[in-house]
Design a protein around this motif. Structure first.
Motif, PDB file in Angstrom:
ATOM      1  N   ARG A   1       0.830  -1.201   0.000  1.00 13.33           N
ATOM      2  CA  ARG A   1       0.000   0.000   0.000  1.00 13.33           C
ATOM      3  C   ARG A   1       0.866   1.253   0.000  1.00 13.33           C
ATOM      4  O   ARG A   1       1.879   1.328   0.684  1.00 13.33           O
ATOM      5  N   VAL A   2       0.422   2.222  -0.782  1.00  9.91           N
ATOM      6  CA  VAL A   2       0.978   3.568  -0.749  1.00  9.91           C
ATOM      7  C   VAL A   2      -0.223   4.433  -0.410  1.00  9.91           C
ATOM      8  O   VAL A   2      -1.040   4.728  -1.284  1.00  9.91           O
ATOM      9  N   GLY A   3      -0.344   4.753   0.875  1.00  7.73           N
ATOM     10  CA  GLY A   3      -1.568   5.414   1.318  1.00  7.73           C
ATOM     11  C   GLY A   3      -2.722   4.451   1.134  1.00  7.73           C
ATOM     12  O   GLY A   3      -2.686   3.328   1.612  1.00  7.73           O
ATOM     13  N   LYS A   4      -3.726   4.862   0.389  1.00 13.52           N
ATOM     14  CA  LYS A   4      -4.872   3.979   0.149  1.00 13.52           C
ATOM     15  C   LYS A   4      -4.755   3.199  -1.161  1.00 13.52           C
ATOM     16  O   LYS A   4      -5.629   2.421  -1.510  1.00 13.52           O
ATOM     17  N   HIS A   5      -3.658   3.381  -1.882  1.00 10.35           N
ATOM     18  CA  HIS A   5      -3.487   2.759  -3.193  1.00 10.35           C
ATOM     19  C   HIS A   5      -2.643   1.495  -3.101  1.00 10.35           C
ATOM     20  O   HIS A   5      -1.639   1.449  -2.400  1.00 10.35           O
ATOM     21  N   LEU A   6      -3.050   0.475  -3.846  1.00 11.65           N
ATOM     22  CA  LEU A   6      -2.326  -0.784  -3.917  1.00 11.65           C
ATOM     23  C   LEU A   6      -1.375  -0.731  -5.104  1.00 11.65           C
ATOM     24  O   LEU A   6      -1.756  -0.334  -6.206  1.00 11.65           O
ATOM     25  N   ARG A   7      -0.131  -1.113  -4.877  1.00 13.02           N
ATOM     26  CA  ARG A   7       0.877  -1.103  -5.935  1.00 13.02           C
ATOM     27  C   ARG A   7       1.674  -2.410  -5.907  1.00 13.02           C
ATOM     28  O   ARG A   7       1.762  -3.082  -4.876  1.00 13.02           O
TER      29      ARG A   7
END
Length: 81
Positions: free
Chosen positions: A55-61
């Motif tokens: 996770r990068v903040g609320k984003h999945l990478r």
């Protein structure tokens, strides 16, 4: 003054030719693996059966090198069966 042309990069072609210079999104995985929807990527994550993401903040990478390693691992398992 020069202008830079922005082009959409196909993640499948990028991984074949070399690692992209950015982290992959769930949408990239849908495109790469011809999955039915992003929900499949999230289901893999819940079941811990897909490539590991973060996770990068609320984003999945996803790290492209990790995705490539996961694909190689799946291929090796398939070859052993």
């Amino acid at each position: 003054m020069t202008t830079r042309r922005t082009e959409s990069i196909d993640p499948r072609a990028t991984l074949r030719g070399g690692l992209p210079d950015r982290y992959l999104t769930p949408e990239d995985l849908v495109t790469m693996f011809s999955l039915p929807s992003v929900e499949t990527v999230y289901a893999w994550r819940r079941k811990r059966i897909g490539p590991p993401g973060f996770r990068v903040g609320k984003h999945l990478r996803y790290d492209p090198a990790t995705v490539r390693a996961w694909v190689n691992e799946q291929s090796a398992l398939e070859d052993a069966a």
